[in-house]
Structures are given as structure tokens and as C-alpha cells.
Design a protein around this motif. Structure first.
Motif, PDB file in Angstrom:
ATOM      1  N   GLN A   1      42.490  32.042  38.746  1.00  0.00           N
ATOM      2  CA  GLN A   1      43.190  33.314  38.640  1.00  0.00           C
ATOM      3  C   GLN A   1      44.695  33.081  38.605  1.00  0.00           C
TER       4      GLN A   1
ATOM      5  N   SER B   1      41.783  42.195  51.288  1.00  0.00           N
ATOM      6  CA  SER B   1      40.384  42.615  51.287  1.00  0.00           C
ATOM      7  C   SER B   1      39.618  41.895  52.390  1.00  0.00           C
TER       8      SER B   1
ATOM      9  N   PHE C   1      37.831  38.666  51.368  1.00  0.00           N
ATOM     10  CA  PHE C   1      38.512  37.396  51.093  1.00  0.00           C
ATOM     11  C   PHE C   1      38.345  36.500  52.314  1.00  0.00           C
TER      12      PHE C   1
ATOM     13  N   ALA D   1      40.187  43.783  42.485  1.00  0.00           N
ATOM     14  CA  ALA D   1      40.223  42.798  43.563  1.00  0.00           C
ATOM     15  C   ALA D   1      38.886  42.673  44.281  1.00  0.00           C
ATOM     16  N   GLU D   2      38.334  43.788  44.756  1.00  0.00           N
ATOM     17  CA  GLU D   2      37.099  43.716  45.537  1.00  0.00           C
ATOM     18  C   GLU D   2      35.887  43.459  44.658  1.00  0.00           C
TER      19      GLU D   2
ATOM     20  N   GLN E   1      44.020  40.243  46.399  1.00  0.00           N
ATOM     21  CA  GLN E   1      42.746  40.113  47.118  1.00  0.00           C
ATOM     22  C   GLN E   1      42.925  39.779  48.594  1.00  0.00           C
TER      23      GLN E   1
ATOM     24  N   THR F   1      35.781  41.742  41.968  1.00  0.00           N
ATOM     25  CA  THR F   1      35.801  40.326  41.622  1.00  0.00           C
ATOM     26  C   THR F   1      35.232  39.488  42.754  1.00  0.00           C
ATOM     27  N   LEU F   2      35.638  39.776  43.973  1.00  0.00           N
ATOM     28  CA  LEU F   2      35.139  39.018  45.121  1.00  0.00           C
ATOM     29  C   LEU F   2      33.635  39.210  45.302  1.00  0.00           C
TER      30      LEU F   2
END
Length: 486
Positions: free
Chosen positions: A263, A274, A277, A246-247, A271, A249-250
Motif C-alpha cells: 500500500q 481501526s 489493525f 480502510a476497514e 488504517q 481492506t483489513l
């Protein structure tokens, strides 16, 4: 060459000629230009031909999203072969069942994926299947395998065969269980791959300035068509990640200025908590895109808030492995209600009808099975004419098994399935597969799996287990068994 080439590999060749120095692929610290990408495709294609790969042969890859994926995919197509991808998470028994049908002649495989040592699996497959002429190891050596670099080097200076111009030739196989729970190979041709991709590029507004994130497994149409092949055809840069985090990817979205973030809803849901986001991190995104499952209202709200700050758009749609990706799209200016409950309208010139149990069209507002027709449609299931005929009727309509209805604006609303399968995080789950694993345990007499709502994955399975007489199954052991077998 026409403005939109009719063969998949011709698109990479085109961009290598027209925009040789621009980025085609980013993978960690590796940056590959279109000229470099085409050079690798051509030499790998020559290596495949030198290894005896001929039109119609199957080339397999056991890996995740990384440059070798696109290189092997298009190199196989250049020599007329059919490419098929497998997840490194597959257990031996599952992948062996698929090898029995596709009979690959070359297997490219990672030596290791995370904490999974793939050498025993690759060795077992080569020993079991005499069709495999060569095993090629990616990233690290494996006993009995040629390294990727050594294999590709055999193509240096080697001649390529004359290129075929047959757009109806098979190019891609993707395994899906459909409604039976048994793996079937969906066969796609150059023509139907590109028919789908051409529509997608127009609806997603992809071009040479687009940067897409590719972090889906390569055995999914999301990687091999909807993102990967679409990016190649549009001349867009692919930023690849070989796993979803999740993180991470961001952070990649911000660092690499990703402009299309596609996605599954479950990925976005993971996400949301996070601190990354937010509109600042995601300011480069022009379009947020999801598919595979309905998006929770909370997710649509959060993304809408970010779009209000950045000016980005939201798109969702509907498709299947057999349709080679999306065939419906929401409008770029779709409102909140449409995005949260529908998957848009069929893309012209494709066709969609909703049929009742007797095969008659249902009136507007009524629920029926979603049936679609168009140039996107698969050639059929490999060596399975009976299943192909069940899926595609005499009129050329594919019967999806999904149920839906249309609202007054013609937007499609998915209402369920014609059988018991369900989707968890965008992945199709077949209860009987899980039940079979549980019932193989000596402590279990019977098992039934049902789906229930879940805040992140939309649906998850609950297993109800009847113990064998005098037994008391350990839930942790049953879960461990499922992890090993599924």
C-alpha cells in the motif's frame, strides 16, 4: 516455452496449463481459476481481433481493479495491441486530452462507479473521437455500447492471429505529467515490464502460494505492473477491490489470507486507528510493503510491532512510472532506521548514479539527482522525442528529477525534488495545475500553492489566494471547483 516467458500474456497461458484449477483472481463473490482466466483472455483477444484491432492499436479501459482489467490487459497484448487505463474519477477534459494522444480504437468502460454516472463521459468521448470504433460497457448496459458479455461472445470460435514473439513491441501506456504538469504517455514494452517484474518477484518472494491484494487504480504502475503483472508472472492469486476503504481492506486481508500487503503509506495511516489493525487480523501477511512516499515513524513502529508478533517482514523501495515500478529494495532484515529513512539499494543488474547540476557523480554522502539505467526503462514518451531526450541521456540513464543521497551501506535516501512538485499520499501533485484552476475563478486574481507536512498524507497543499479587486472568494466554492476539475 522458457522458464520465464518473454511476453506478458504467456505467463497466464502457462499457469492455465500447469495449475488450471487454482485461484487466479478473487473479486467479491467471484472466484476465477487460471484455466477460466486464460479462457476469458483468449476469447476476448479473439473478439478484439474480430473487431479489427491490430498490432500497435490502443485499447483503453475506464474502470478500477476488477477481473475485466487483467482480461483486457492481457487480451490486448495477445493481439499485439497497447493497453492504457484511465480512472473513472477523471473529468471529461482531462481524459479527452489523453485520448487525443493515444487515440484508442476500443474503449471498455464502467457504466457507473459509485455515485459517478460514466455514461455521459463515455458517450462524449465516442462522439468526439472518431478513432473509437466500439464502446463496451462493463457491469451494466450503456446506450450506444455493447455489453462486455456480448463483446466477449464474439470471440467464441473466432480465430486468433499468429502470436508475435516480439518482446520489444509496445504493450502498455501509463500517463504521467512528469515535471511539466502536462499529461505524457509513458510507453512500456513487454521486455521492460517483465525485466522489472522478474526482479520484483525475487525480492518480494512471490510464488504460487502468494495471495496479493490489488486495490490500486488501474492507471497506476502499482496495478498494471508491480502488483497485477507481477502476480500473473508469479502465478499468485490476486484479490481485487475496486476502491480503497480502510476497514473493508483489513477485513479482506483476514478473510482472503493475504500474504503480501502492498500500500501507499497514506493507506496504512488511514488504517492505524481501526481496531482491526492488529496482529490477529493481519496474521496471514508475510510482507508489509509500501512505496510512493516516505513512511512516518509512527507507521513503521506500528507495523514493526505486528511483525514482532507474526514473524512478517517489511519491505520498501523506490521507482517511477518511467522505470515501470520499483528499482530499489530494502533488505528483508532491514532495521528500523533503514526502513524509516531510506528506500534500499538498486536491484542488480540495474544501475544508479547520483549526479550534480553539472552532470558529475557526487561522492558518497552527497546529494544529487537520482539517475538510473537498466532493462526496466520505458521506451519513451509517446510522440514526444524532445521530452524523451530530456529524460534519458545519451548514456541511457533516466533522470528522475528526484534528489537523494546514499548512506554508508549504499541505501538511497530521498531528499526532495528538483522542482516544486510534491507527493500527497503517494500521488504526485503539481501546484501549477491547482493554481490554474483557482485562477480561472472570476473572484481570484492570483493563487500560489505550497506543500506542508501532514500526519496522514505526508504532504498536502495550501493555497494562498489573492482576491480580484472588490471580491471575496468563498473557500468552499473554490474547493468545489478544484474537485470538479482535478
Amino acid at each position: 516455452m522458457p522458464s520465464f516467458p518473454s511476453l506478458t500474456w504467456q505467463h497466464a497461458e502457462r499457469w492455465a496449463r500447469e495449475r488450471p484449477a487454482e485461484e487466479a483472481i478473487v473479486f467479491g463473490e467471484v472466484r476465477i481459476s487460471w484455466a477460466q482466466l486464460w479462457q476469458e483472455i483468449a476469447r476476448t483477444a479473439a473478439a478484439l481481433h474480430a473487431a479489427g484491432v491490430r498490432p500497435g492499436d490502443r485499447v483503453a479501459m475506464i474502470a478500477m481493479a476488477r477481473p475485466e482489467f487483467i482480461v483486457s490487459y492481457l487480451a490486448a497484448h495477445r493481439v499485439g495491441a497497447v493497453w492504457v487505463g484511465f480512472s473513472p474519477k477523471y473529468p471529461l477534459g482531462e481524459i479527452a486530452r489523453m485520448f487525443e494522444s493515444c487515440r484508442p480504437v476500443i474503449v471498455f468502460s464502467l457504466a457507473r462507479y459509485g455515485d459517478i454516472d460514466l455514461a455521459p463521459l463515455a458517450s462524449a468521448l465516442r462522439t468526439r473521437f472518431d478513432c473509437v470504433r466500439r464502446l463496451v460497457a462493463i457491469e451494466a448496459p450503456m446506450e450506444g455500447a455493447q455489453t462486455w458479455d456480448a463483446f466477449a461472445a464474439t470471440g467464441d470460435g473466432a480465430p486468433l492471429p499468429p502470436a508475435s514473439d516480439d518482446a520489444e513491441a509496445p504493450a502498455l501506456m501509463i500517463y504521467t505529467s512528469g515535471s511539466t504538469g502536462q499529461p505524457k504517455a509513458v510507453v512500456h514494452r513487454h521486455s521492460n515490464i517483465l525485466a522489472n517484474v522478474e526482479r520484483e518477484i525475487a525480492h518480494w518472494r512471490m510464488d504460487a502460494d502468494t495471495r496479493v491484494l490489488l486495490h490500486f487504480p488501474i492507471n497506476h504502475a502499482a496495478a498494471s505492473v508491480a502488483i497485477g503483472m507481477a502476480a500473473v508472472a508469479a502465478g499468485s492469486c490476486m484479490v481485487m477491490m475496486d476502491r480503497f476503504d480502510a476497514e473493508a481492506t483489513l477485513r479482506a486481508v483476514e478473510a482472503e489470507r493475504i500474504s503480501i500487503l502492498g500500500q501507499a503509506p497514506a493507506m496504512f495511516m488511514l488504517q492505524l486507528d481501526s481496531p482491526l489493525f492488529n496482529a490477529g487480523t493481519l496474521r496471514s501477511v508475510r510482507h508489509f510493503i509500501w512505496s510512493g512516499a516516505p513512511a512516518p515513524v509512527e507507521l513503521v513502529c506500528r507495523i514493526s510491532e505486528i511483525c514482532a508478533e507474526t514473524g512478517a517482514g517489511i519491505l520498501t523501495g523506490y521507482g517511477a512510472t518511467e522505470t515501470c515500478g520499483w528499482i530499489t529494495y530494502t533488505d528483508p532484515d532491514a532495521d528500523f532506521e533503514t526502513l524509516s529513512r531510506s528506500v534500499g539499494r538498486i536491484a542488480a543488474p540495474f544501475e544508479l548514479v547520483l549526479l550534480d547540476a553539472g552532470g558529475a557523480p557526487v561522492p558518497r554522502g552527497g546529494t544529487g539527482e537520482i539517475c538510473v539505467r537498466g532493462a526496466f526503462l520505458m521506451a519513451g514518451y509517446l510522440d514526444n522525442e524532445a521530452e524523451t531526450r530530456r529524460a534519458i541521456d545519451a548514456g541511457g540513464f533516466y533522470h528522475s528529477g528526484d534528489l537523494g543521497r546514499e548512506d554508508d551501506a549504499g541505501n538511497l535516501i530521498i531528499t526532495g525534488r528538483t522542482n516544486e512538485m510534491y507527493k500527497s499520499g503517494g500521488e504526485i501533485v503539481y501546484p501549477r495545475e491547482i493554481e490554474s484552476v483557482l485562477e480561472a475563478e472570476p473572484d481570484v486574481l492570483m493563487a500560489v500553492v505550497v506543500n506542508v507536512p501532514d500526519a496522514v498524507f505526508q504532504q498536502v497543499g495550501w493555497a494562498f489566494v489573492m482576491p480580484a479587486e472588490g471580491c471575496s472568494p468563498d473557500p468552499a466554492a473554490l474547493i468545489a471547483s478544484c474537485r470538479r476539475s482535478l
